[in-house]
Design a protein around this motif. Sequence first.
Motif, short mmCIF file in Angstrom:
data_model
loop_
_atom_site.label_atom_id
_atom_site.label_comp_id
_atom_site.label_asym_id
_atom_site.label_seq_id
_atom_site.Cartn_x
_atom_site.Cartn_y
_atom_site.Cartn_z
N GLY A 3 0.81 -1.21 0.00
CA GLY A 3 0.00 0.00 0.00
C GLY A 3 0.84 1.26 0.00
O GLY A 3 0.34 2.33 -0.27
N PHE A 6 -0.55 4.41 1.46
CA PHE A 6 -1.77 5.00 0.91
C PHE A 6 -2.97 4.57 1.75
O PHE A 6 -3.09 3.41 2.12
CB PHE A 6 -2.01 4.57 -0.54
N ILE A 9 -7.70 5.23 -2.11
CA ILE A 9 -7.40 4.59 -3.39
C ILE A 9 -8.57 4.75 -4.35
O ILE A 9 -9.70 5.02 -3.95
CB ILE A 9 -7.10 3.08 -3.25
N GLY A 22 -3.35 4.30 -5.94
CA GLY A 22 -3.18 4.91 -4.62
C GLY A 22 -3.09 6.42 -4.71
O GLY A 22 -2.54 6.96 -5.67
#
Length: 149
Positions: A3, A6, A9, A22
């Motif tokens: 990720g 992030f 999204i 992201g």
Amino acid sequence: MSGNGFKQIGLWIDFNKAHIIGYQDGSVEILETVESPVESLRRQDGEGNDSTKFTSNNNHTSNNEYRKNNISQNELKEYFKILESKLQPFDDILIFGPGTAREQIKNRLREIKSFDSKWISVQKSDKLTDNQLLAFVRDFYKNESPAVR
């Protein structure tokens, strides 16, 4: 898929593939592309059109719609299950894309208790290039006020 920190999204989705993008502090990147296991048309060697199986004789046809639909629905469930696991770590989810896949995944996520506390928004869009995907997510989160949520 990492990720990279992030929490917001974008998920561009259709029945062939999904892009997970992201967003954080004005920065966007495509995190992953997930190919769908749904195959709209499967033919085995020797088959003619969709109703004729292994023969050129037009009197011998097989059109098992129930079986085809069942296979398609199972593949779609598998596709959405893959996406659910990939979306789990994120707090804010923008779902966008053409067709009905975006509404179907939104409805499925709403049925899952672990997604109750997550903010999910759905937007309509056409097929987009990678740069357009990034711009769509950037513009959405830049213009979206946290107070609206």
